[in-house]
Each structure stands twice: as C-alpha cells, then as structure tokens.
Scaffold this motif. Structure first.
Motif, PDB file in Angstrom:
ATOM      1  N   VAL A   7       0.864  -1.058   0.028  1.00 43.51           N
ATOM      2  CA  VAL A   7      -0.031   0.034  -0.187  1.00 43.51           C
ATOM      3  C   VAL A   7       0.822   1.315  -0.040  1.00 43.51           C
ATOM      4  N   TYR A   8       1.909   1.281   0.901  1.00 47.23           N
ATOM      5  CA  TYR A   8       3.029   2.470   0.891  1.00 47.23           C
ATOM      6  C   TYR A   8       3.429   2.518  -0.368  1.00 47.23           C
ATOM      7  N   ARG A   9       3.852   1.580  -1.264  1.00 47.88           N
ATOM      8  CA  ARG A   9       4.426   1.756  -2.534  1.00 47.88           C
ATOM      9  C   ARG A   9       3.342   2.174  -3.411  1.00 47.88           C
ATOM     10  N   GLU A  10       2.415   1.978  -3.558  1.00 46.84           N
ATOM     11  CA  GLU A  10       1.111   2.211  -4.461  1.00 46.84           C
ATOM     12  C   GLU A  10       0.954   3.720  -4.212  1.00 46.84           C
ATOM     13  N   LEU A  11       0.826   4.189  -2.961  1.00 46.80           N
ATOM     14  CA  LEU A  11       0.517   5.385  -2.566  1.00 46.80           C
ATOM     15  C   LEU A  11       1.528   6.402  -3.121  1.00 46.80           C
ATOM     16  N   ARG A  12       2.789   6.093  -3.164  1.00 45.29           N
ATOM     17  CA  ARG A  12       3.604   6.930  -3.773  1.00 45.29           C
ATOM     18  C   ARG A  12       3.389   7.208  -5.193  1.00 45.29           C
ATOM     19  N   TRP A  13       3.094   6.201  -6.017  1.00 41.05           N
ATOM     20  CA  TRP A  13       2.869   6.187  -7.321  1.00 41.05           C
ATOM     21  C   TRP A  13       1.445   6.827  -7.935  1.00 41.05           C
ATOM     22  N   GLU A  14       0.584   6.693  -6.981  1.00 44.17           N
ATOM     23  CA  GLU A  14      -0.813   6.805  -7.307  1.00 44.17           C
ATOM     24  C   GLU A  14      -1.090   8.292  -7.752  1.00 44.17           C
ATOM     25  N   ARG A  15      -1.964   8.859  -8.453  1.00 45.27           N
ATOM     26  CA  ARG A  15      -2.157  10.189  -8.796  1.00 45.27           C
ATOM     27  C   ARG A  15      -3.770  10.581  -8.727  1.00 45.27           C
ATOM     28  N   SER A  16      -4.429   9.482  -8.691  1.00 43.40           N
ATOM     29  CA  SER A  16      -6.012   9.846  -8.499  1.00 43.40           C
ATOM     30  C   SER A  16      -6.094  10.154  -7.018  1.00 43.40           C
ATOM     31  N   VAL A  17      -7.006  11.326  -7.075  1.00 43.00           N
ATOM     32  CA  VAL A  17      -7.193  11.636  -5.455  1.00 43.00           C
ATOM     33  C   VAL A  17      -8.081  10.631  -4.691  1.00 43.00           C
ATOM     34  N   LYS A  18      -8.888  10.085  -5.347  1.00 41.04           N
ATOM     35  CA  LYS A  18      -9.979   9.173  -4.903  1.00 41.04           C
ATOM     36  C   LYS A  18      -8.923   7.928  -4.226  1.00 41.04           C
ATOM     37  N   ILE A  52      -5.838   7.846  -3.605  1.00 38.02           N
ATOM     38  CA  ILE A  52      -4.861   8.175  -2.452  1.00 38.02           C
ATOM     39  C   ILE A  52      -5.710   8.006  -1.324  1.00 38.02           C
ATOM     40  N   VAL A  53      -6.800   8.680  -1.121  1.00 41.10           N
ATOM     41  CA  VAL A  53      -7.431   8.634   0.034  1.00 41.10           C
ATOM     42  C   VAL A  53      -7.885   7.372   0.466  1.00 41.10           C
ATOM     43  N   MET A  56      -3.786   1.939   4.456  1.00 40.49           N
ATOM     44  CA  MET A  56      -2.449   1.952   5.208  1.00 40.49           C
ATOM     45  C   MET A  56      -3.092   2.051   6.593  1.00 40.49           C
ATOM     46  N   MET A  57      -3.649   2.887   7.115  1.00 39.20           N
ATOM     47  CA  MET A  57      -4.020   3.362   8.670  1.00 39.20           C
ATOM     48  C   MET A  57      -4.616   2.047   9.379  1.00 39.20           C
ATOM     49  N   ARG A  58      -5.549   1.358   8.547  1.00 42.41           N
ATOM     50  CA  ARG A  58      -6.082   0.003   9.156  1.00 42.41           C
ATOM     51  C   ARG A  58      -5.116  -1.206   9.373  1.00 42.41           C
TER      52      ARG A  58
END
Length: 300
Positions: free
Chosen positions: A57-68, A70-71, A77-79
């Motif tokens: 998830v952390y790796r995906e978060l760095r490369w994701e561009r869609s705001v939805k 990312i949220v 990630m928090m879960r």
C-alpha cells in the motif's frame, strides 16, 4: 545488482569496498525494501502477509495520482498499521518500519540492545535500521558495527544502504542523511551509477547521476567519462560529462593526512570538505585531512 561502498571509516570500507552482487530475497524485503528500491531490484514480499500488504500500500501510495485512490489507500494503510500495532509477528520488523509510537519503541529498542550479543545477523540488521528510523543514528551505527563482524556479507551491504532510507518516487529518489555527520562522506557505486553523500559545514549534500534529492536540493552530474583509483588510504575518482562539467572526489579513510594536487587547470569550480566550502579560484588545497574528503566541482 553490483554494489561497492566506500566511506571515511576504514573498518567499513575494508568490508564494503570489495563489492558484491546482490540478489533480491523476498524474506529480506520486509525490512530491507529501501535498499532494493535503490538498486532497482524488483522483489516481492514473503512471510508476514499483513506487513507485505502494508508495504504494498505504501508503494502504491507513492505512485498513485488519483485523489480518490489516494484517499482509499491512506485509509487502508491506517487500518493495516493499526492491526500490526496490536499484534506484529516480528517486533523488530515493525520497529524497522517505524510502526510503533516513539515512547513505546524506545523501550523496545533498548531492550533488544541489551541482548545484542544474542541476536542473529538478520535481527542485528533490523535493529540497526530501527534505531535509525527512530532518530538514533549513533546507536544504529553501534549495532551495524556488531553486524560487520558477522559472515553475512549480503546483509552488511543491504543494511548500510537501508540506513540511508532511500525511497523511490515517480521523478526522484529521496534519502535520509542522519548517519552522514558521523561518517563525513560516502561514495557508492550501484551498477553503472554513482552516489556521493557529503557533510560540509554541518550541511549534507548529494552528488549523483541519479535524481537524488536530500534537504530539498540535489546536484546531478552525468558520468560520461570516469576514472577511479583506489589506494590503501584513500580513493580518488574523477567524473566528467560531455558538456564539460566534472567532479574530482578524494575520500580519505585513514588516520593520516594525504597530499593532494590537481593536474589540470579548470576554468572555474568550487571545493568542499568537512570544514571547507570555497571557490577554487580563491583556494587550492594541498592535502586531505584524516577521514575527510575533497569534492571539487569544475567546468573546463
């Protein structure tokens, strides 16, 4: 992936300066993923499925561009982090990924440090990285010293690289420089690339042909031409690009000063050392102090 590392400490250079081919290992990736990202090794995770999910998830978060997206990823990630905090199958791996709150983590780290002689090379690697993640770089290096006495050469290289906390983003690589004030300089060759980390007048700098960003700044230099000479006490490397910009780097790991002279006359340039930051037209140094360096950027 071939890696060679030189630094101001002779004991580290003697163990890491020989070079090694690193092969991706999924069981190491749960806490050494930073090192694998830096050497551009494509490796998955195996072992703890929950930790593997957290890192994915952390790796995906760095490369994701869609705001939805990312949220959603941040929520996931928090879960997962909450679940890992309640029950982590390997405390040292969770510490190495900075999953615990600081106050709890410090007591856990010191508890493991008291048993340092009983730890395996893998656990020493995790503990060294964990101390660095919780802003205790000197303790981190003390644990690394213990790891350096082991026979696992692969872990020594990977752990050292991970202490720089390299993280790959879409357009650059960030690095952590907490250990550089204790080492003064680090020169690394990774495959066909070079990375130089230096501390000058209490500020850290990076010079590389990769897009390395530290402290919000970077110096990128193509290595179209390169010359390297390794002596018993120091290393000299000269790197030059086709556009006439170049670098001379002299790194001293010995307890004695070494003589220095420049065999050509650059048009202009700047020079740095641990306690030196000057224009080359103002100063031409004649020596490199013990465990110090000279970094000369020039144009011809």
């Amino acid at each position: 992936m071939y890696v060679t590392i030189f630094t101001s400490r002779q004991d580290y250079t003697s163990r890491l300066g020989m070079g090694i081919y690193l092969r991706p290992r999924c069981d190491y990736a749960l806490w050494l993923w930073n090192a694998y990202e830096l050497i551009n090794a494509n490796v998955g995770y195996c072992g703890d499925e929950l930790m593997a999910r957290y890192l994915d998830v952390y790796r995906e978060l760095r490369w994701e561009r869609s705001v939805k997206s990312i949220v959603n990823l941040k929520s996931e990630m928090m879960r997962v982090r909450s679940e890992l905090r309640r029950g982590c199958s390997d405390e040292l791996i969770c510490l190495a990924n900075r999953l615990y709150e600081y106050n709890k983590a410090v007591n856990m780290l010191y508890s493991y440090y008291r048993r340092i002689k009983e730890l395996s090379p893998e656990d020493l690697s995790k503990l060294s990285i964990a101390f660095n993640r919780y802003n205790m770089p000197l303790m981190s290096l003390r644990v690394l010293d213990e790891l350096m006495s082991s026979s696992n050469d692969e872990l020594k290289y990977l752990t050292f690289l991970s202490l720089l906390n390299p993280i790959t983003w879409p357009f650059h690589i960030t690095m952590d420089t907490k250990i550089t004030p204790y080492l003064n300089w680090i020169l690394m060759y990774i495959n066909e690339h070079f990375i130089i980390l230096i501390t000058s007048l209490n500020r850290a700098y990076a010079i590389s042909d990769l897009n390395i960003n530290i402290n919000g700044g970077k110096v990128t230099l193509s290595n179209d031409y390169e010359f390297m000479s390794i002596m018993p006490t120091h290393i000299v490397t000269r790197i030059e690009s086709l556009d006439g910009h170049g670098l001379i780097f002299v790194g001293n790991w010995s307890d004695s000063a070494i003589d220095f002279n420049i065999d050509f006359r650059p048009r202009e340039g700047s020079i740095k050392g641990v306690s030196l930051d000057a224009n080359l037209s103002q100063l031409t140094p004649i020596m490199v102090p013990p465990h110090d360096y000279l970094s000369i950027k020039y144009s011809v």
